[in-house]
Design an enzyme around this catalytic site. Structure first.
Site, short mmCIF file in Angstrom:
data_model
loop_
_atom_site.label_atom_id
_atom_site.label_comp_id
_atom_site.label_asym_id
_atom_site.label_seq_id
_atom_site.Cartn_x
_atom_site.Cartn_y
_atom_site.Cartn_z
CB THR A 91 -0.93 0.01 1.23
OG1 THR A 91 -0.19 -0.35 2.39
CG2 THR A 91 -2.06 -0.99 1.06
CG HIS A 128 5.22 0.86 8.47
ND1 HIS A 128 4.86 0.02 9.51
CD2 HIS A 128 4.13 0.90 7.65
CE1 HIS A 128 3.62 -0.41 9.34
NE2 HIS A 128 3.15 0.10 8.22
CG HIS A 183 5.55 -3.84 6.80
ND1 HIS A 183 5.49 -2.49 6.54
CD2 HIS A 183 4.41 -4.37 6.27
CE1 HIS A 183 4.39 -2.22 5.87
NE2 HIS A 183 3.71 -3.33 5.70
CE LYS A 196 -4.84 -2.52 8.11
NZ LYS A 196 -4.52 -3.93 8.36
NE ARG A 231 -5.00 -1.69 4.48
CZ ARG A 231 -3.99 -2.53 4.59
NH1 ARG A 231 -3.47 -3.08 3.53
NH2 ARG A 231 -3.48 -2.81 5.77
CD GLN A 286 -3.85 -13.71 3.67
OE1 GLN A 286 -4.32 -12.57 3.79
NE2 GLN A 286 -3.18 -14.30 4.64
CG ASP A 343 -3.19 -8.79 11.88
OD1 ASP A 343 -2.19 -9.51 11.65
OD2 ASP A 343 -3.32 -7.66 11.38
CE LYS A 359 -0.66 -0.33 14.18
NZ LYS A 359 -1.64 0.03 13.13
CE LYS A 390 0.32 4.12 12.78
NZ LYS A 390 -0.13 4.87 11.61
CB THR A 391 6.85 8.78 16.11
OG1 THR A 391 6.72 9.32 14.78
CG2 THR A 391 7.84 7.62 16.08
#
Length: 430
Positions: A39, A44, A47, A81, A85, A177, A198, A233, A236-237
């Site tokens: 995506t 990041h 992953h 989610k 998306r 999938q 997940d 989580k 993330k920042t």
């Protein structure tokens, strides 16, 4: 060769595993795949746990397949989610796949002649000519709606977590999938699917398809979703994701992220995100516990991950940059920084934008009290300068009347003024 399940177990990287998985892995060289949603044109650090699973898998003698979801990326996985998306066009997907392949090559051996060299596969290659009617007839008939509805990811979306419910497009994701696993099982002898916690529902749909269509051996193993010690989580920042692409997150910012994690997180992360051996990690953890103030755990974690994702040169630059703010450094250290790293280092300091011709050829005392009022008065600046308390670009200013030259500008546009040891000001020549 190491035992893959034992390796992941001590690292805290196993959430669920189908019975018989360990026995299969000890019996033969196994091919496994892990899916990555393209995506964005960069991975990041969210992953990274999955990518490290593939890395350990290959180091244990098995063959990893990194599956880029060129087809499923057009739909979006509802797992975890609350919103559907945005769908991506083919050109964007092709660009993203190329960039992700380059990043994965830092973790996996794609290019050697080894029997277990990694492969990159893209499910768009086998889905692009599959018509809806053929898919419904050949694949859809094997999995009931009841089975699909029972999945936790579907239930969460249907029971009010999503404002707009679950689209048919997303509902079909687990079947698509699942078909990936079937296809790779039949064409690549892939017997194992890896993924995050997940993904368990989607993975088991794939194993169910294989069981019903060809009866082949197939297994699943998932890693936990990595969180921070406070339950929030991971990855993330305040400014968003921590990316592997240097143009999205600079090596300095990347290094600082790992350097600043709490002790409890560092103990967990060094096991998950490095390839260091257990004995070495245990020794570092013990050293940290003996003297937490030295932060040896965070430093080693930041070193290892930064070199793996970027390079040793990038690590050295990140350390140089860190020393500029927090240690002894020189003008030479400043000159080694690229422009973006310089701006990152001094992101929180006061800034003044001044016309270039108001700096070049002008005395420091004029510039730093009028155009860029670093000092409230000329008298105070003279006094501080005489006491050795003023620096320009990390060099002591001997004379308040020093006249700035073009060569004083870092990257042709920046001056770094400093009061005492810790008060910095960035002057930007416009």
């Amino acid at each position: 060769m190491k035992n893959f399940v034992e390796e992941l177990t001590w690292r805290g990287m196993i959430h669920q595993m189908m019975p018989g998985t360990d026995e299969l892995l000890q019996k033969e060289q196994v091919t496994a795949y892990l899916g990555i949603d393209p995506t964005a044109d960069s991975l990041h650090i969210g992953h990274l746990c999955g990518v490290m699973m593939l890395r350990h898998f290959q180091r244990c003698g098995h063959k990893p397949l990194a599956l880029i979801g060129g087809a499923t990326g057009m739909i979006g996985d509802p797992s975890g989610k609350s919103q559907e998306r945005n769908l991506l066009d083919e050109e964007t997907l092709a660009h993203n796949v190329k960039c992700i392949r380059e990043q994965l090559s830092r973790f996996l051996d794609f290019d050697s002649d080894a029997a277990n060299r990694a492969e990159l596969v893209n499910n768009y290659d086998w889905m692009k000519n599959f018509t809806f009617l053929d898919f419904a007839r050949d694949i859809g008939k094997h999995i009931t709606v009841n089975y699909m509805m029972a999945k936790e990811s579907v239930q969460k979306r249907l029971n009010g977590e999503a404002r707009d419910g679950l689209s048919f497009t997303e509902f079909t994701y687990q079947l698509l999938q699942g078909y990936d696993f079937l296809y790779l099982n039949e064409h690549k002898n892939c017997k194992l699917q890896l993924g995050g916690a997940d993904q368990w529902g989607n993975i088991t749909t794939g194993s169910e398809l294989i069981r019903r269509i060809n009866g082949n051996e197939c297994y699943a193993l998932t890693c936990p979703l990595v969180t921070k010690s406070d339950g929030r989580k991971f990855g993330k920042t305040e400014t968003g994701n921590v990316w592997l692409d240097r143009n999205r997150t600079t090596p300095y910012q990347f290094y600082q992220f790992w350097l600043n994690v709490p002790d409890a997180d560092a103990e967990k992360y060094i096991k998950i995100f490095t390839s260091l051996e257990k004995e070495e990690i245990d020794a570092i953890i013990e050293e940290q516990r003996q003297d937490p103030g030295r932060r040896v755990l965070q430093k080693r974690l930041a070193d290892e991950v930064t070199v793996m994702v970027h390079s040793l040169d990038d690590l050295n630059m990140a350390k140089e940059a860190s020393n500029i703010l927090f240690g002894k450094s020189t003008k030479e250290s400043l000159l080694k920084l690229d422009e973006q790293t310089l701006l990152d280092v001094f992101a929180g300091v006061p800034r003044y934008e001044v016309a270039k011709d108001a700096i070049i050829g002008k005395p420091a005392i004029e510039v730093l009290t009028a155009d860029a009022p670093v000092f409230p008065s000329k008298g105070e600046m003279r006094k501080l300068t005489q006491g050795g308390g003023v620096s320009i670009n990390k060099e002591k200013l001997a004379d308040a009347n020093y006249v700035f030259a073009e060569s004083d500008l870092l990257d042709g546009k920046y001056l770094l003024a400093q009061q005492g040891k810790k008060k910095y000001f960035l002057i930007i020549a416009k």
